[in-house]
Motif scaffolding. Structure first.
Motif, PDB file in Angstrom:
ATOM      1  N   VAL A 143      21.425 -15.015  -7.819  1.00 26.22           N
ATOM      2  CA  VAL A 143      21.983 -15.235  -6.481  1.00 26.22           C
ATOM      3  C   VAL A 143      23.455 -15.616  -6.533  1.00 26.22           C
ATOM      4  CG1 VAL A 143      19.798 -15.800  -5.364  1.00 26.22           C
ATOM      5  CG2 VAL A 143      21.164 -17.619  -6.389  1.00 26.22           C
ATOM      6  N   GLN A 144      23.934 -16.012  -7.690  1.00 24.06           N
ATOM      7  CA  GLN A 144      25.364 -16.223  -7.887  1.00 24.06           C
ATOM      8  C   GLN A 144      25.852 -15.121  -8.824  1.00 24.06           C
ATOM      9  OE1 GLN A 144      25.921 -20.277  -9.257  1.00 24.06           O
ATOM     10  NE2 GLN A 144      26.518 -20.862  -7.181  1.00 24.06           N
ATOM     11  N   VAL A 145      26.869 -14.403  -8.360  1.00 22.51           N
ATOM     12  CA  VAL A 145      27.403 -13.270  -9.115  1.00 22.51           C
ATOM     13  C   VAL A 145      28.889 -13.520  -9.341  1.00 22.51           C
ATOM     14  CG1 VAL A 145      27.767 -10.774  -9.113  1.00 22.51           C
ATOM     15  CG2 VAL A 145      25.741 -11.729  -7.999  1.00 22.51           C
ATOM     16  N   GLN A 146      29.327 -13.364 -10.569  1.00 28.71           N
ATOM     17  CA  GLN A 146      30.749 -13.516 -10.835  1.00 28.71           C
ATOM     18  C   GLN A 146      31.516 -12.366 -10.196  1.00 28.71           C
ATOM     19  OE1 GLN A 146      31.124 -13.927 -15.127  1.00 28.71           O
ATOM     20  NE2 GLN A 146      31.440 -16.106 -14.834  1.00 28.71           N
ATOM     21  N   ARG A 147      32.700 -12.672  -9.693  1.00 30.00           N
ATOM     22  CA  ARG A 147      33.567 -11.650  -9.124  1.00 30.00           C
ATOM     23  C   ARG A 147      33.729 -10.532 -10.157  1.00 30.00           C
ATOM     24  NH1 ARG A 147      39.085 -14.044  -7.775  1.00 30.00           N
ATOM     25  NH2 ARG A 147      38.074 -14.813  -5.915  1.00 30.00           N
ATOM     26  N   GLY A 148      33.420  -9.300  -9.761  1.00 29.53           N
ATOM     27  CA  GLY A 148      33.476  -8.171 -10.687  1.00 29.53           C
ATOM     28  C   GLY A 148      32.212  -8.007 -11.512  1.00 29.53           C
ATOM     29  N   GLY A 149      31.276  -8.925 -11.355  1.00 27.15           N
ATOM     30  CA  GLY A 149      30.021  -8.869 -12.108  1.00 27.15           C
ATOM     31  C   GLY A 149      28.947  -8.103 -11.361  1.00 27.15           C
ATOM     32  N   ALA A 150      27.767  -8.089 -11.945  1.00 23.17           N
ATOM     33  CA  ALA A 150      26.672  -7.277 -11.417  1.00 23.17           C
ATOM     34  C   ALA A 150      25.578  -8.131 -10.783  1.00 23.17           C
ATOM     35  CB  ALA A 150      26.064  -6.421 -12.516  1.00 23.17           C
ATOM     36  N   LEU A 151      25.199  -7.733  -9.570  1.00 21.06           N
ATOM     37  CA  LEU A 151      24.001  -8.262  -8.924  1.00 21.06           C
ATOM     38  C   LEU A 151      22.821  -7.461  -9.450  1.00 21.06           C
ATOM     39  CD1 LEU A 151      22.383  -9.752  -6.646  1.00 21.06           C
ATOM     40  CD2 LEU A 151      22.981  -7.812  -5.182  1.00 21.06           C
ATOM     41  N   GLN A 152      21.759  -8.150  -9.810  1.00 18.47           N
ATOM     42  CA  GLN A 152      20.547  -7.480 -10.262  1.00 18.47           C
ATOM     43  C   GLN A 152      19.413  -7.859  -9.325  1.00 18.47           C
ATOM     44  OE1 GLN A 152      19.858  -8.035 -14.454  1.00 18.47           O
ATOM     45  NE2 GLN A 152      22.043  -8.055 -14.867  1.00 18.47           N
ATOM     46  N   LEU A 153      18.733  -6.837  -8.799  1.00 19.57           N
ATOM     47  CA  LEU A 153      17.624  -7.076  -7.908  1.00 19.57           C
ATOM     48  C   LEU A 153      16.583  -5.985  -8.067  1.00 19.57           C
ATOM     49  CD1 LEU A 153      18.304  -5.989  -4.281  1.00 19.57           C
ATOM     50  CD2 LEU A 153      19.995  -5.625  -6.030  1.00 19.57           C
ATOM     51  N   SER A 154      15.389  -6.285  -7.599  1.00 14.52           N
ATOM     52  CA  SER A 154      14.292  -5.315  -7.597  1.00 14.52           C
ATOM     53  C   SER A 154      13.738  -5.232  -6.191  1.00 14.52           C
ATOM     54  CB  SER A 154      13.172  -5.749  -8.549  1.00 14.52           C
ATOM     55  OG  SER A 154      13.647  -5.803  -9.874  1.00 14.52           O
ATOM     56  N   LEU A 155      13.518  -4.000  -5.729  1.00 16.16           N
ATOM     57  CA  LEU A 155      12.919  -3.739  -4.434  1.00 16.16           C
ATOM     58  C   LEU A 155      11.521  -3.197  -4.665  1.00 16.16           C
ATOM     59  CD1 LEU A 155      15.984  -1.889  -2.875  1.00 16.16           C
ATOM     60  CD2 LEU A 155      15.372  -4.307  -2.605  1.00 16.16           C
ATOM     61  N   THR A 156      10.554  -3.670  -3.905  1.00 17.50           N
ATOM     62  CA  THR A 156       9.181  -3.178  -4.023  1.00 17.50           C
ATOM     63  C   THR A 156       8.850  -2.376  -2.776  1.00 17.50           C
ATOM     64  OG1 THR A 156       8.556  -5.100  -5.350  1.00 17.50           O
ATOM     65  CG2 THR A 156       6.760  -3.801  -4.396  1.00 17.50           C
ATOM     66  N   TRP A 157       8.712  -1.065  -2.965  1.00 22.75           N
ATOM     67  CA  TRP A 157       8.458  -0.118  -1.875  1.00 22.75           C
ATOM     68  C   TRP A 157       6.997   0.316  -1.880  1.00 22.75           C
ATOM     69  CZ3 TRP A 157      12.643   0.388   1.083  1.00 22.75           C
ATOM     70  CH2 TRP A 157      13.917   0.300   0.509  1.00 22.75           C
ATOM     71  N   GLN A 158       6.531   0.770  -0.722  1.00 24.98           N
ATOM     72  CA  GLN A 158       5.224   1.416  -0.638  1.00 24.98           C
ATOM     73  C   GLN A 158       5.367   2.670   0.211  1.00 24.98           C
ATOM     74  OE1 GLN A 158       1.942  -0.719   1.258  1.00 24.98           O
ATOM     75  NE2 GLN A 158       0.532   0.324  -0.120  1.00 24.98           N
ATOM     76  N   ALA A 159       4.807   3.777  -0.293  1.00 29.00           N
ATOM     77  CA  ALA A 159       4.777   5.019   0.467  1.00 29.00           C
ATOM     78  C   ALA A 159       3.725   4.886   1.558  1.00 29.00           C
ATOM     79  CB  ALA A 159       4.451   6.193  -0.451  1.00 29.00           C
ATOM     80  N   LEU A 160       4.136   5.069   2.807  1.00 32.04           N
ATOM     81  CA  LEU A 160       3.198   4.942   3.925  1.00 32.04           C
ATOM     82  C   LEU A 160       2.522   6.280   4.237  1.00 32.04           C
ATOM     83  CD1 LEU A 160       5.302   2.631   6.252  1.00 32.04           C
ATOM     84  CD2 LEU A 160       3.456   2.002   4.679  1.00 32.04           C
ATOM     85  N   ASN A 161       3.108   7.360   3.766  1.00 33.33           N
ATOM     86  CA  ASN A 161       2.596   8.723   3.947  1.00 33.33           C
ATOM     87  C   ASN A 161       2.982   9.532   2.723  1.00 33.33           C
ATOM     88  OD1 ASN A 161       1.520   8.926   6.759  1.00 33.33           O
ATOM     89  ND2 ASN A 161       3.575   8.174   7.244  1.00 33.33           N
ATOM     90  N   SER A 162       2.572  10.779   2.681  1.00 30.29           N
ATOM     91  CA  SER A 162       3.118  11.704   1.695  1.00 30.29           C
ATOM     92  C   SER A 162       4.555  11.975   2.107  1.00 30.29           C
ATOM     93  CB  SER A 162       2.330  13.011   1.674  1.00 30.29           C
ATOM     94  OG  SER A 162       1.026  12.776   1.217  1.00 30.29           O
ATOM     95  N   ILE A 163       5.463  11.821   1.189  1.00 29.34           N
ATOM     96  CA  ILE A 163       6.888  11.983   1.490  1.00 29.34           C
ATOM     97  C   ILE A 163       7.333  13.324   0.915  1.00 29.34           C
ATOM     98  CG2 ILE A 163       9.176  10.975   1.216  1.00 29.34           C
ATOM     99  CD1 ILE A 163       7.741   8.266   0.729  1.00 29.34           C
ATOM    100  N   HIS A 164       7.923  14.146   1.755  1.00 30.80           N
ATOM    101  CA  HIS A 164       8.312  15.488   1.326  1.00 30.80           C
ATOM    102  C   HIS A 164       9.793  15.593   1.011  1.00 30.80           C
ATOM    103  CE1 HIS A 164       4.295  16.680   2.385  1.00 30.80           C
ATOM    104  NE2 HIS A 164       4.452  16.144   3.576  1.00 30.80           N
TER     105      HIS A 164
END
Length: 150
Positions: free
Chosen positions: A34-55
């Motif tokens: 949650v603290q990122v050095q100026r010029g540094g990298a934020l690291q995060l993970s997103l958890t998605w779920q497909a609600l339908n078949s995605i074309h």
């Protein structure tokens, strides 16, 4: 990274899961720093779920924004570092999608919003967030705040 069992619903975030046009839902996220050095990298993970078949193959964007909506960090990529496009997701499938977002070395110190969403690269059209009744809300979701430090 496919997940066999969806995470338990978060109780600390009122807007999750977030429904993107009944195609994809953002179930959860984790910010690794949650603290990122100026010029540094934020690291995060997103958890998605497909609600339908995605074309379509949607691109995920992660933006780091100041109070004036200026972007100070941005990452746009198909899920799971470009290795698992949404057109391969099966209905109901849960996918953990890691991201690294580099911040601008000139970013002022302070708090920034993290916004996420999905769009079609060929048209640049974003999926819209919808509420429980299907009414459109926005085409990006603010998930949290981070601080850029020296």
């Amino acid at each position: 990274l496919k997940v066999e069992k969806p995470p338990a619903p978060r109780t600390d975030v009122d807007y999750l899961p977030a429904n993107f046009e009944n195609q994809v839902s953002l179930l959860d996220y984790e910010i690794h720093n949650v603290q990122v050095q100026r010029g540094g990298a934020l690291q995060l993970s997103l958890t998605w779920q497909a609600l339908n078949s995605i074309h379509e193959d949607y691109t995920v964007f992660v933006h780091i924004l100041d109070d004036s909506d200026r972007i100070w960090g941005q990452a746009d990529m198909q899920p799971v570092y470009g290795t698992y496009p949404t057109s391969r997701w099966q209905e109901g499938e849960v996918v953990v999608d890691p991201h690294v977002v580099w911040t601008d070395p000139e970013a002022p110190l302070g708090l920034y919003r993290i916004q996420v969403g999905l769009y079609l690269l060929r048209t640049m059209e974003r999926l819209t967030l919808v509420d429980d009744s299907g009414r459109p809300l926005d085409n990006r979701l603010t998930i949290d705040l981070i601080e850029i430090v020296p």
